[in-house]
Scaffold this motif. Structure first.
Motif, PDB file in Angstrom:
ATOM      1  N   LEU A  10       0.836  -1.200   0.000  1.00  0.00           N
ATOM      2  CA  LEU A  10       0.000   0.000   0.000  1.00  0.00           C
ATOM      3  C   LEU A  10       0.871   1.250   0.000  1.00  0.00           C
ATOM      4  CD1 LEU A  10      -2.914   1.099   0.194  1.00  0.00           C
ATOM      5  CD2 LEU A  10      -2.710   0.959   2.683  1.00  0.00           C
ATOM      6  N   PHE A  11       1.867   1.268   0.856  1.00  0.00           N
ATOM      7  CA  PHE A  11       2.728   2.447   0.985  1.00  0.00           C
ATOM      8  C   PHE A  11       3.612   2.654  -0.245  1.00  0.00           C
ATOM      9  CE2 PHE A  11       6.810   4.338   2.191  1.00  0.00           C
ATOM     10  CZ  PHE A  11       6.382   5.554   2.697  1.00  0.00           C
ATOM     11  N   LEU A  12       4.268   1.607  -0.710  1.00  0.00           N
ATOM     12  CA  LEU A  12       5.202   1.758  -1.827  1.00  0.00           C
ATOM     13  C   LEU A  12       4.493   2.158  -3.115  1.00  0.00           C
ATOM     14  CD1 LEU A  12       7.580  -1.280  -1.196  1.00  0.00           C
ATOM     15  CD2 LEU A  12       8.098   1.139  -0.832  1.00  0.00           C
ATOM     16  N   ASN A  13       3.322   1.594  -3.350  1.00  0.00           N
ATOM     17  CA  ASN A  13       2.600   1.937  -4.580  1.00  0.00           C
ATOM     18  C   ASN A  13       2.008   3.340  -4.525  1.00  0.00           C
ATOM     19  OD1 ASN A  13       2.531  -0.492  -6.505  1.00  0.00           O
ATOM     20  ND2 ASN A  13       2.083  -1.433  -4.533  1.00  0.00           N
ATOM     21  N   LEU A  14       1.455   3.713  -3.390  1.00  0.00           N
ATOM     22  CA  LEU A  14       0.965   5.088  -3.259  1.00  0.00           C
ATOM     23  C   LEU A  14       2.132   6.072  -3.342  1.00  0.00           C
ATOM     24  CD1 LEU A  14      -1.763   4.789  -0.464  1.00  0.00           C
ATOM     25  CD2 LEU A  14      -2.113   5.129  -2.917  1.00  0.00           C
ATOM     26  N   GLY A  15       3.264   5.681  -2.784  1.00  0.00           N
ATOM     27  CA  GLY A  15       4.451   6.527  -2.882  1.00  0.00           C
ATOM     28  C   GLY A  15       4.902   6.698  -4.321  1.00  0.00           C
ATOM     29  N   GLY A  16       4.831   5.625  -5.095  1.00  0.00           N
ATOM     30  CA  GLY A  16       5.183   5.715  -6.508  1.00  0.00           C
ATOM     31  C   GLY A  16       4.254   6.644  -7.263  1.00  0.00           C
ATOM     32  N   GLU A  17       2.951   6.552  -6.975  1.00  0.00           N
ATOM     33  CA  GLU A  17       1.997   7.448  -7.624  1.00  0.00           C
ATOM     34  C   GLU A  17       2.240   8.902  -7.217  1.00  0.00           C
ATOM     35  OE1 GLU A  17      -0.166   6.894 -10.039  1.00  0.00           O
ATOM     36  OE2 GLU A  17       0.599   4.840 -10.087  1.00  0.00           O
ATOM     37  N   MET A  18       2.607   9.118  -5.964  1.00  0.00           N
ATOM     38  CA  MET A  18       2.906  10.472  -5.516  1.00  0.00           C
ATOM     39  C   MET A  18       4.091  11.048  -6.285  1.00  0.00           C
ATOM     40  SD  MET A  18       3.730  11.936  -1.683  1.00  0.00           S
ATOM     41  CE  MET A  18       5.389  11.288  -1.629  1.00  0.00           C
ATOM     42  N   MET A  19       5.086  10.225  -6.546  1.00  0.00           N
ATOM     43  CA  MET A  19       6.257  10.692  -7.283  1.00  0.00           C
ATOM     44  C   MET A  19       5.890  11.089  -8.709  1.00  0.00           C
ATOM     45  SD  MET A  19       8.850  10.583  -5.180  1.00  0.00           S
ATOM     46  CE  MET A  19      10.389  10.378  -6.076  1.00  0.00           C
ATOM     47  N   GLU A  50      15.919   3.092   5.432  1.00  0.00           N
ATOM     48  CA  GLU A  50      16.062   1.679   5.804  1.00  0.00           C
ATOM     49  C   GLU A  50      15.363   1.345   7.120  1.00  0.00           C
ATOM     50  OE1 GLU A  50      19.569  -1.724   6.351  1.00  0.00           O
ATOM     51  OE2 GLU A  50      20.102   0.378   5.992  1.00  0.00           O
ATOM     52  N   LYS A  51      15.535   2.189   8.120  1.00  0.00           N
ATOM     53  CA  LYS A  51      14.912   1.922   9.421  1.00  0.00           C
ATOM     54  C   LYS A  51      13.392   1.983   9.315  1.00  0.00           C
ATOM     55  CE  LYS A  51      14.972   3.376  14.268  1.00  0.00           C
ATOM     56  NZ  LYS A  51      15.544   4.340  15.259  1.00  0.00           N
ATOM     57  N   PHE A  52      12.895   2.972   8.560  1.00  0.00           N
ATOM     58  CA  PHE A  52      11.451   3.111   8.384  1.00  0.00           C
ATOM     59  C   PHE A  52      10.872   1.899   7.657  1.00  0.00           C
ATOM     60  CE2 PHE A  52       7.988   4.570   5.528  1.00  0.00           C
ATOM     61  CZ  PHE A  52       7.019   4.793   6.500  1.00  0.00           C
ATOM     62  N   LEU A  53      11.538   1.464   6.578  1.00  0.00           N
ATOM     63  CA  LEU A  53      11.044   0.297   5.846  1.00  0.00           C
ATOM     64  C   LEU A  53      11.078  -0.958   6.708  1.00  0.00           C
ATOM     65  CD1 LEU A  53      12.489   0.647   2.211  1.00  0.00           C
ATOM     66  CD2 LEU A  53      10.203   1.200   3.047  1.00  0.00           C
ATOM     67  N   GLY A  54      12.078  -1.045   7.570  1.00  0.00           N
ATOM     68  CA  GLY A  54      12.148  -2.191   8.470  1.00  0.00           C
ATOM     69  C   GLY A  54      10.913  -2.294   9.349  1.00  0.00           C
ATOM     70  N   GLU A  55      10.435  -1.145   9.833  1.00  0.00           N
ATOM     71  CA  GLU A  55       9.206  -1.124  10.635  1.00  0.00           C
ATOM     72  C   GLU A  55       7.980  -1.387   9.766  1.00  0.00           C
ATOM     73  OE1 GLU A  55       8.882  -0.800  13.970  1.00  0.00           O
ATOM     74  OE2 GLU A  55      11.073  -0.944  14.026  1.00  0.00           O
ATOM     75  N   LEU A  56       8.013  -0.842   8.560  1.00  0.00           N
ATOM     76  CA  LEU A  56       6.876  -0.964   7.648  1.00  0.00           C
ATOM     77  C   LEU A  56       6.619  -2.419   7.257  1.00  0.00           C
ATOM     78  CD1 LEU A  56       5.052   1.213   6.115  1.00  0.00           C
ATOM     79  CD2 LEU A  56       6.437   0.665   4.115  1.00  0.00           C
ATOM     80  N   PHE A  57       7.689  -3.181   7.090  1.00  0.00           N
ATOM     81  CA  PHE A  57       7.561  -4.559   6.617  1.00  0.00           C
ATOM     82  C   PHE A  57       7.251  -5.551   7.739  1.00  0.00           C
ATOM     83  CE2 PHE A  57       9.018  -2.982   2.652  1.00  0.00           C
ATOM     84  CZ  PHE A  57       8.775  -3.953   1.700  1.00  0.00           C
ATOM     85  N   LYS A  58       7.146  -5.077   8.961  1.00  0.00           N
ATOM     86  CA  LYS A  58       6.741  -5.975  10.041  1.00  0.00           C
ATOM     87  C   LYS A  58       5.256  -6.307   9.888  1.00  0.00           C
ATOM     88  CE  LYS A  58      10.109  -4.381  13.482  1.00  0.00           C
ATOM     89  NZ  LYS A  58      10.305  -3.712  14.801  1.00  0.00           N
ATOM     90  N   PRO A  59       4.852  -7.554  10.163  1.00  0.00           N
ATOM     91  CA  PRO A  59       3.426  -7.905  10.075  1.00  0.00           C
ATOM     92  C   PRO A  59       2.590  -6.994  10.967  1.00  0.00           C
ATOM     93  CG  PRO A  59       4.775  -9.872  10.313  1.00  0.00           C
ATOM     94  CD  PRO A  59       5.690  -8.708  10.544  1.00  0.00           C
TER      95      PRO A  59
END
Length: 250
Positions: A10-19, A50-59
């Motif tokens: 959800l985050f990565l795709n919305l981020g791509g659209e924002m770009m 990196e730290k943010f993505l680490g938290e994001l990818f946690k279940p």
């Protein structure tokens, strides 16, 4: 139906659209190239920290809509660019509706991963700093580690989870209306023709088997659509042909 692995996609795709949208706005406003590059580099650096993505990818459970919007509002203001409330509303509506359209039109569960990789490919092309490009590569690695070996059933559950998140969102978007994929009520137009998903056959045939398991007779019926053979399976390598256009800039 929800999945605890929905948030990263959800985050990565919305981020791509924002770009995509920010790049178009910077060009439309004739912002000097050096400042435009700084905006794109700064936002990508924060988005793929990196730290943010680490938290994001946690279940975890899917964020509520207000929290996700606030996250992207903070992200959009992470550089020298500033958006007023009305501009941010339009930005977020466009991001969410276009990604909803992409998920809605995914032909197979695997497509939600390919859509994400298309967005990451584009983000990589937007940034000019080698260090930030490596952040994009790291994000690709994290996506593949989590989703690359998931079963079709697991990926379909994630797709359902994404669609549930967008269920009540029916904002009319000019670009979608213009190309005829959205009607004036905000609903999407789904076409039944075209290539069938990988691993599937063109519909319109019924096979009758004999007692030995051999095909004894084949009947044809009108499948009410102009279908073609399955497309190729898109590449999930760091650099490769994703085959599908969903996730690319409209």
């Amino acid at each position: 139906m929800t999945s605890i692995h929905t948030i990263p996609l959800l985050f990565l795709n919305l981020g791509g659209e924002m770009m995509y949208i920010l790049d178009q706005r910077l060009q439309a406003q004739k912002i000097p190239k050096d400042k435009s590059m700084k905006v794109m580099n700064d936002i990508t650096s924060i988005m793929l920290n990196e730290k943010f993505l680490g938290e994001l990818f946690k279940p975890q459970e899917v964020y509520n809509k207000q929290a996700l919007r606030k996250l992207f509002e903070d992200l959009a203001h992470g550089s020298i660019m500033r958006l007023n409330s009305a501009s941010m509303d339009k930005l977020y509506d466009l991001m969410t509706m276009v990604f909803k359209y992409q998920v809605f039109n995914a032909q197979s569960p695997n497509d939600v991963v390919l859509i994400t990789l298309n967005h990451l490919d584009s983000i990589r092309n937007f940034v000019t700093c080698l260090t930030i490009q490596k952040q994009v590569d790291m994000a690709h690695s994290m996506v593949m580690k989590m989703y690359g070996k998931m079963s079709p059933g697991e990926l379909q559950t994630i797709r359902y989870s994404l669609l549930n998140f967008f269920q009540d969102l029916k904002v009319r978007v000019s670009v979608l209306l213009r190309v005829g994929v959205q009607n004036p009520h905000g609903d999407f137009t789904i076409y039944t023709s075209g290539a069938v998903p990988p691993g599937c056959e063109v519909p319109g045939f019924i096979r009758l088997f004999d007692q030995y398991g051999a095909v004894a007779k084949v009947k044809h019926f009108n499948a009410d659509g102009d279908y073609t053979a399955a497309r190729d399976v898109g590449s999930m390598e760091l650099i490769g042909d994703r085959v599908i256009e969903l996730g690319c800039n409209m």
